[in-house]
Scaffold this active site. Sequence first.
Site, PDB file in Angstrom:
ATOM      1  N   ASP A   1      -1.067   0.927 -17.771  1.00  0.00           N
ATOM      2  CA  ASP A   1      -0.019   1.191 -16.776  1.00  0.00           C
ATOM      3  C   ASP A   1       0.410   2.648 -16.914  1.00  0.00           C
ATOM      4  O   ASP A   1       0.478   3.171 -18.030  1.00  0.00           O
ATOM      5  CB  ASP A   1       1.176   0.260 -17.048  1.00  0.00           C
ATOM      6  CG  ASP A   1       2.114   0.116 -15.871  1.00  0.00           C
ATOM      7  OD1 ASP A   1       2.285  -1.013 -15.391  1.00  0.00           O
ATOM      8  OD2 ASP A   1       2.708   1.141 -15.439  1.00  0.00           O
TER       9      ASP A   1
ATOM     10  N   SER B   1      -2.342  -9.683  -0.610  1.00  0.00           N
ATOM     11  CA  SER B   1      -1.008  -9.939  -0.073  1.00  0.00           C
ATOM     12  C   SER B   1      -1.038 -10.686   1.248  1.00  0.00           C
ATOM     13  O   SER B   1      -1.967 -10.529   2.045  1.00  0.00           O
ATOM     14  CB  SER B   1      -0.320  -8.595   0.125  1.00  0.00           C
ATOM     15  OG  SER B   1       0.888  -8.770   0.810  1.00  0.00           O
TER      16      SER B   1
ATOM     17  N   TYR C   1       6.423  -5.921 -12.385  1.00  0.00           N
ATOM     18  CA  TYR C   1       7.077  -7.232 -12.234  1.00  0.00           C
ATOM     19  C   TYR C   1       6.075  -8.385 -12.353  1.00  0.00           C
ATOM     20  O   TYR C   1       6.167  -9.209 -13.279  1.00  0.00           O
ATOM     21  CB  TYR C   1       7.791  -7.242 -10.883  1.00  0.00           C
ATOM     22  CG  TYR C   1       8.400  -8.556 -10.461  1.00  0.00           C
ATOM     23  CD1 TYR C   1       9.131  -9.347 -11.351  1.00  0.00           C
ATOM     24  CD2 TYR C   1       8.258  -8.991  -9.143  1.00  0.00           C
ATOM     25  CE1 TYR C   1       9.705 -10.533 -10.935  1.00  0.00           C
ATOM     26  CE2 TYR C   1       8.829 -10.172  -8.715  1.00  0.00           C
ATOM     27  CZ  TYR C   1       9.545 -10.946  -9.619  1.00  0.00           C
ATOM     28  OH  TYR C   1      10.099 -12.120  -9.193  1.00  0.00           O
ATOM     29  N   ILE C   2       5.092  -8.430 -11.481  1.00  0.00           N
ATOM     30  CA  ILE C   2       4.153  -9.566 -11.526  1.00  0.00           C
ATOM     31  C   ILE C   2       3.224  -9.421 -12.729  1.00  0.00           C
ATOM     32  O   ILE C   2       2.923 -10.396 -13.421  1.00  0.00           O
ATOM     33  CB  ILE C   2       3.357  -9.687 -10.208  1.00  0.00           C
ATOM     34  CG1 ILE C   2       4.321  -9.704  -9.006  1.00  0.00           C
ATOM     35  CG2 ILE C   2       2.487 -10.946 -10.213  1.00  0.00           C
ATOM     36  CD1 ILE C   2       3.661  -9.770  -7.653  1.00  0.00           C
TER      37      ILE C   2
ATOM     38  N   ASN D   1      -2.937   6.151  -3.438  1.00  0.00           N
ATOM     39  CA  ASN D   1      -2.803   5.382  -4.669  1.00  0.00           C
ATOM     40  C   ASN D   1      -3.538   4.032  -4.601  1.00  0.00           C
ATOM     41  O   ASN D   1      -4.369   3.723  -5.455  1.00  0.00           O
ATOM     42  CB  ASN D   1      -1.325   5.159  -4.964  1.00  0.00           C
ATOM     43  CG  ASN D   1      -1.110   4.453  -6.291  1.00  0.00           C
ATOM     44  OD1 ASN D   1      -1.224   5.059  -7.343  1.00  0.00           O
ATOM     45  ND2 ASN D   1      -0.852   3.159  -6.248  1.00  0.00           N
TER      46      ASN D   1
ATOM     47  N   HIS E   1      13.697  -5.428  -2.507  1.00  0.00           N
ATOM     48  CA  HIS E   1      13.377  -6.827  -2.223  1.00  0.00           C
ATOM     49  C   HIS E   1      14.634  -7.669  -2.019  1.00  0.00           C
ATOM     50  O   HIS E   1      15.670  -7.423  -2.622  1.00  0.00           O
ATOM     51  CB  HIS E   1      12.496  -7.404  -3.328  1.00  0.00           C
ATOM     52  CG  HIS E   1      11.130  -6.794  -3.324  1.00  0.00           C
ATOM     53  ND1 HIS E   1      10.694  -5.940  -4.306  1.00  0.00           N
ATOM     54  CD2 HIS E   1      10.129  -6.872  -2.427  1.00  0.00           C
ATOM     55  CE1 HIS E   1       9.472  -5.532  -4.013  1.00  0.00           C
ATOM     56  NE2 HIS E   1       9.101  -6.082  -2.871  1.00  0.00           N
TER      57      HIS E   1
ATOM     58  N   PHE F   1      18.010  -7.461   7.853  1.00  0.00           N
ATOM     59  CA  PHE F   1      17.202  -6.577   8.685  1.00  0.00           C
ATOM     60  C   PHE F   1      16.741  -7.277   9.961  1.00  0.00           C
ATOM     61  O   PHE F   1      15.604  -7.723  10.065  1.00  0.00           O
ATOM     62  CB  PHE F   1      15.992  -6.064   7.901  1.00  0.00           C
ATOM     63  CG  PHE F   1      16.352  -5.170   6.738  1.00  0.00           C
ATOM     64  CD1 PHE F   1      17.577  -4.503   6.686  1.00  0.00           C
ATOM     65  CD2 PHE F   1      15.454  -4.982   5.687  1.00  0.00           C
ATOM     66  CE1 PHE F   1      17.904  -3.677   5.611  1.00  0.00           C
ATOM     67  CE2 PHE F   1      15.773  -4.158   4.611  1.00  0.00           C
ATOM     68  CZ  PHE F   1      16.996  -3.511   4.572  1.00  0.00           C
TER      69      PHE F   1
ATOM     70  N   TYR G   1       0.990  -0.865   4.109  1.00  0.00           N
ATOM     71  CA  TYR G   1       0.808  -1.568   2.840  1.00  0.00           C
ATOM     72  C   TYR G   1      -0.216  -2.692   2.994  1.00  0.00           C
ATOM     73  O   TYR G   1      -1.170  -2.802   2.220  1.00  0.00           O
ATOM     74  CB  TYR G   1       2.166  -2.123   2.359  1.00  0.00           C
ATOM     75  CG  TYR G   1       2.028  -3.126   1.249  1.00  0.00           C
ATOM     76  CD1 TYR G   1       1.572  -2.729  -0.002  1.00  0.00           C
ATOM     77  CD2 TYR G   1       2.314  -4.473   1.460  1.00  0.00           C
ATOM     78  CE1 TYR G   1       1.414  -3.656  -1.018  1.00  0.00           C
ATOM     79  CE2 TYR G   1       2.160  -5.399   0.447  1.00  0.00           C
ATOM     80  CZ  TYR G   1       1.710  -4.982  -0.788  1.00  0.00           C
ATOM     81  OH  TYR G   1       1.544  -5.903  -1.779  1.00  0.00           O
TER      82      TYR G   1
ATOM     83  N   LYS H   1      -4.153  -3.236   1.299  1.00  0.00           N
ATOM     84  CA  LYS H   1      -4.619  -4.416   0.558  1.00  0.00           C
ATOM     85  C   LYS H   1      -5.861  -5.004   1.226  1.00  0.00           C
ATOM     86  O   LYS H   1      -6.781  -5.482   0.545  1.00  0.00           O
ATOM     87  CB  LYS H   1      -3.502  -5.463   0.476  1.00  0.00           C
ATOM     88  CG  LYS H   1      -2.356  -5.039  -0.424  1.00  0.00           C
ATOM     89  CD  LYS H   1      -2.706  -5.222  -1.899  1.00  0.00           C
ATOM     90  CE  LYS H   1      -1.649  -4.684  -2.819  1.00  0.00           C
ATOM     91  NZ  LYS H   1      -1.915  -4.945  -4.236  1.00  0.00           N
TER      92      LYS H   1
ATOM     93  N   LEU I   1       3.359   3.672 -15.967  1.00  0.00           N
ATOM     94  CA  LEU I   1       4.827   3.601 -16.129  1.00  0.00           C
ATOM     95  C   LEU I   1       5.590   4.372 -15.055  1.00  0.00           C
ATOM     96  O   LEU I   1       6.738   4.758 -15.275  1.00  0.00           O
ATOM     97  CB  LEU I   1       5.254   4.059 -17.536  1.00  0.00           C
ATOM     98  CG  LEU I   1       4.718   3.211 -18.700  1.00  0.00           C
ATOM     99  CD1 LEU I   1       5.236   3.751 -20.049  1.00  0.00           C
ATOM    100  CD2 LEU I   1       5.119   1.739 -18.565  1.00  0.00           C
TER     101      LEU I   1
HETATM  102  N1  UDP Z   1      15.249  -8.104   3.915  1.00  0.00           N
HETATM  103  C1  UDP Z   1      16.542  -7.972   4.411  1.00  0.00           C
HETATM  104  N2  UDP Z   1      17.414  -7.153   3.741  1.00  0.00           N
HETATM  105  C2  UDP Z   1      17.065  -6.462   2.619  1.00  0.00           C
HETATM  106  C3  UDP Z   1      15.740  -6.611   2.115  1.00  0.00           C
HETATM  107  C4  UDP Z   1      14.870  -7.443   2.791  1.00  0.00           C
HETATM  108  O1  UDP Z   1      16.901  -8.575   5.421  1.00  0.00           O
HETATM  109  O2  UDP Z   1      17.901  -5.719   2.082  1.00  0.00           O
HETATM  110  C5  UDP Z   1      14.315  -9.000   4.610  1.00  0.00           C
HETATM  111  C6  UDP Z   1      13.022  -8.313   5.040  1.00  0.00           C
HETATM  112  O3  UDP Z   1      13.178  -7.765   6.337  1.00  0.00           O
HETATM  113  C7  UDP Z   1      12.029  -9.478   5.019  1.00  0.00           C
HETATM  114  C8  UDP Z   1      12.556 -10.380   3.898  1.00  0.00           C
HETATM  115  O4  UDP Z   1      13.909  -9.995   3.697  1.00  0.00           O
HETATM  116  O5  UDP Z   1      12.083 -10.184   6.230  1.00  0.00           O
HETATM  117  C9  UDP Z   1      11.795 -10.231   2.599  1.00  0.00           C
HETATM  118  O6  UDP Z   1      11.707  -8.853   2.310  1.00  0.00           O
HETATM  119  P1  UDP Z   1      11.148  -8.307   0.922  1.00  0.00           P
HETATM  120  O7  UDP Z   1      11.247  -6.812   0.969  1.00  0.00           O
HETATM  121  O8  UDP Z   1      11.841  -9.011  -0.180  1.00  0.00           O
HETATM  122  O9  UDP Z   1       9.635  -8.782   0.879  1.00  0.00           O
HETATM  123  P2  UDP Z   1       8.397  -8.539   1.897  1.00  0.00           P
HETATM  124  O10 UDP Z   1       8.400  -9.736   2.802  1.00  0.00           O
HETATM  125  O11 UDP Z   1       8.603  -7.247   2.608  1.00  0.00           O
HETATM  126  O12 UDP Z   1       7.212  -8.521   0.994  1.00  0.00           O
END
Ligand code: UDP
Length: 327
Positions: free
Chosen positions: A30, A115, A10-11, A90, A187, A206, A139, A143, A32
């Site tokens: 990559d 990150s 993506y990025i 990885n 995401h 979440f 994660y 990083k 893939l």
């Molecule tokens: N999130 C959510 N529902 C989803 C996916 C993500 O509520 O189905 C929330 C997640 O808990 C975080 C924010 O959205 O607070 C962004 O999450 P994402 O996975 O996009 O990016 P991250 O912050 O983990 O890099």
Amino acid sequence: MILVTGGAGYIGSHTVRELRSRGADVVVYDNLVTGHIEAVGSAPFVKGDIFDKELLVKTFAEYKVDSVVHFAAYSLVGESMSDPAKYYRNNVAGTLSLLDAMLEAGVKYLVFSSSAATYGDTGDGLITEDSPQRPTSVYGQTKLMMEQFMSDYDKAYGMRYVALRYFNAAGAHVSGEIGEAHKPESHLIPIILQAALGQRSHIGIFGDDYPTRDGTCIRDYIHITDLADAHIRALDYLKNGGKSTYYNLGNGEGFSVKEVIETARRVTGIDIPARVEGRRPGDPATLVASSEKIKRELGWKPRFDSLDEIVASAWKWHSTHPHGFEK
Ligand code: UDP
């Protein structure tokens, strides 16, 4: 020549586009596993793994590579908590293999995707580069370890690097030709838009018991093309003799999960169903960047500074490519 690991992701793919549109010579490297060959376009491509040191050294020589932009990594917070071995192997061991290949081939410049997850829970204020780095997820820990390697390789071997600590990459290329396509998608913005397209029954929120204004997590969303631009500036900086350093990259404004859902409802005109679910392990409550350092030192400035625009660009991609790169 610039070698881009993870250039089919993506990025990575957006950065490759941006580099080539400015006349740079790029080779994409990559495996893939999560990337898409369709996202590479007409750039030279080598299918390979960052563990394959021999292939890397050979590719560096063949293409006369002088710098690397390193995106190749697993990047899911939730998965890193349930399968840490995959992430340490990885991201950490893989990066060591890449750095060793660079040393062997005499490649000296590295721009690296770090990150916001390296900071963890820092409270409410804007995060600067001097904020303490205490990751709450595996994660983020991987990083942080990668940043540490680079700093040590700089001191010992003179390998120069810029670590870019991204906040939440979002949106898609203005052409609508490339965009975010993870499988499974995890995401927030793509999942909301999949719910808008009727591919999911709803978006699950979440947790709504975080110490934030509406109880849902706050993040700083930054457009993918603005991220790409920062990589190009970082490369130029290194090639002009700049010292190793690190920068935050965000818009400096936080949006809660509920606010992002509201924005998507407005942009799409669809009443996207949402439901509160449990917290996801590893998630800090609030992550918002101060990007003053990169603005000041590299003249970087986000062009997409409104969440509406970012979500609209993502919607252009998702609504025309409901199955990502699959036909
Ligand atoms: N999130 C959510 N529902 C989803 C996916 C993500 O509520 O189905 C929330 C997640 O808990 C975080 C924010 O959205 O607070 C962004 O999450 P994402 O996975 O996009 O990016 P991250 O912050 O983990 O890099």
